[in-house]
Design an enzyme around this catalytic site. Structure first.
Site, mmCIF file in Angstrom:
data_model
loop_
_atom_site.group_PDB
_atom_site.id
_atom_site.type_symbol
_atom_site.label_atom_id
_atom_site.label_comp_id
_atom_site.label_asym_id
_atom_site.label_seq_id
_atom_site.Cartn_x
_atom_site.Cartn_y
_atom_site.Cartn_z
ATOM 1 C CE LYS A 70 10.905 13.816 -18.703
ATOM 2 N NZ LYS A 70 10.942 12.356 -18.621
ATOM 3 N NE ARG A 101 8.014 11.384 -12.242
ATOM 4 C CZ ARG A 101 8.733 12.482 -12.394
ATOM 5 N NH1 ARG A 101 8.773 13.114 -13.549
ATOM 6 N NH2 ARG A 101 9.434 12.953 -11.374
HETATM 7 C C1 8Y7 Z 1 10.765 10.601 -15.425
HETATM 8 C C2 8Y7 Z 1 10.907 10.111 -14.133
HETATM 9 C C3 8Y7 Z 1 11.822 12.087 -14.275
HETATM 10 C C4 8Y7 Z 1 10.124 9.770 -16.384
HETATM 11 C C5 8Y7 Z 1 9.830 8.144 -14.627
HETATM 12 C C6 8Y7 Z 1 11.437 15.311 -15.345
HETATM 13 C C7 8Y7 Z 1 11.960 10.936 -12.020
HETATM 14 C C8 8Y7 Z 1 12.687 14.579 -15.173
HETATM 15 N N1 8Y7 Z 1 11.329 11.839 -15.504
HETATM 16 N N2 8Y7 Z 1 10.458 8.904 -13.712
HETATM 17 N N3 8Y7 Z 1 11.579 11.052 -13.407
HETATM 18 N N4 8Y7 Z 1 9.671 8.559 -15.927
HETATM 19 N N5 8Y7 Z 1 9.358 6.947 -14.283
HETATM 20 O O1 8Y7 Z 1 11.449 16.146 -16.280
HETATM 21 O O2 8Y7 Z 1 9.990 10.080 -17.561
HETATM 22 O O3 8Y7 Z 1 10.454 15.126 -14.631
HETATM 23 S S1 8Y7 Z 1 12.708 13.499 -13.760
#
Ligand code: 8Y7
Length: 276
Positions: A218, A252
């Protein structure tokens, strides 16, 4: 062990990210993107992902929105095909009730909703499906959320939002043991806000639900290191370890192998009783 409905996880664990976007440069776009998704899913499973999170709509700031049918057409074939070849639970990254229903009937086990079931019909759908759900905090909407994020007290406000959302979900009939909370790094937050949330992650854990964090690659990590999105592996692994040390149950991540290692290092301190 963390139990989420019928699923059990030996936390902390890594959730691998599988973005499904069509390959617009090739006539056989659908086939080649399905093939690529399968290879990616197999690799992440072999590297130790405990869950694979499948998303058909980009949630990055400024990304175009995708129709309900398009999103279903992107994710359902991938969920079906991945489910046939690997044994890892799949989560559907969506805010749309119709996509949740289609994904779950295709074999998805969890719902990951960056809008915390706030879209029309999403909460009712989740109640009917009775699957584990990740409720994420976001200030504003993806298109504009990074324009001027503002909080008087980011930790208190994010915690309060998630606490209320958990209560509303439980009141609507979603069992509390199906809920995960997530501070939503980068979703309407400056680097300072994200760092403050990471530092105080234990407050979120006090809500009583398992905590998920997504910080992989990020912008905040770019701000801290000066590196572009393709060169944030070390920073992402460091952040994952810090999050686990501060109580995160699910991380994640795009780079599963490196994140699994980072989580193992952080976990060794927890297992030794040193993270309190
Ligand atoms: C997150 C996410 C994304 C996060 C959860 C990226 C779909 C942006 N970020 N879902 N999704 N938490 N739960 O950089 O921080 O992956 S998308």
């Amino acid at each position: 062990m963390i139990h989420l409905g019928k699923l059990a996880f030996d936390c902390p664990v890594v959730i691998g990210v599988l973005n499904v976007t069509p390959d617009s440069f090739s006539d056989g776009g659908r086939f080649s993107s399905l093939d690529a998704a399968l290879i990616q899913a197999e690799t992440m499973a072999a590297e130790g992902a405990a869950i694979i999170d499948i998303g058909g709509e980009s949630t990055r700031p400024g990304a175009d929105s995708v129709s309900e049918q398009e999103e279903i057409d992107r994710v359902v074939p991938v969920i079906e095909a991945v489910g046939r070849i690997i044994d890892v639970p799949l989560s559907i990254d969506t805010s749309k009730p119709a996509v949740m229903r289609a994904a779950v009937s295709a074999g998805a086990s969890l719902i990951n909703d960056i809008r915390a079931l706030r879209e029309d019909g999403a909460l009712e759908t989740a109640v009917r499906l009775q699957r584990p759900v990740c409720l994420m905090h976001m200030q504003g909407q993806p298109r504009t959320m990074q324009e001027k994020p503002y909080y008087d007290d980011v930790v208190a406000e994010v915690t309060q939002f998630l606490r209320e959302r958990v209560a509303q979900c439980v009141a609507a009939g979603l069992s509390e043991d199906l809920l995960i909370v997530d501070p939503g790094f980068g979703f309407g937050k400056t680097a300072q806000h994200n760092i403050e949330l990471l530092r105080n992650l234990r407050q979120l854990a006090q809500i009583g639900c398992p905590v998920l964090i997504g910080i992989s690659r990020k912008v905040t990590l770019g701000t801290l290191t000066g590196r572009d999105v393709n060169n944030r592996l070390a920073a992402s692994a460091a952040a994952a370890a810090l999050a686990v040390e501060r109580g995160a149950h699910f991380v994640r991540a795009h780079d599963v192998a490196a994140t699994v290692d980072a989580v193992k290092v952080a976990r060794s301190l927890i297992d030794a009783g040193g993270a309190e």
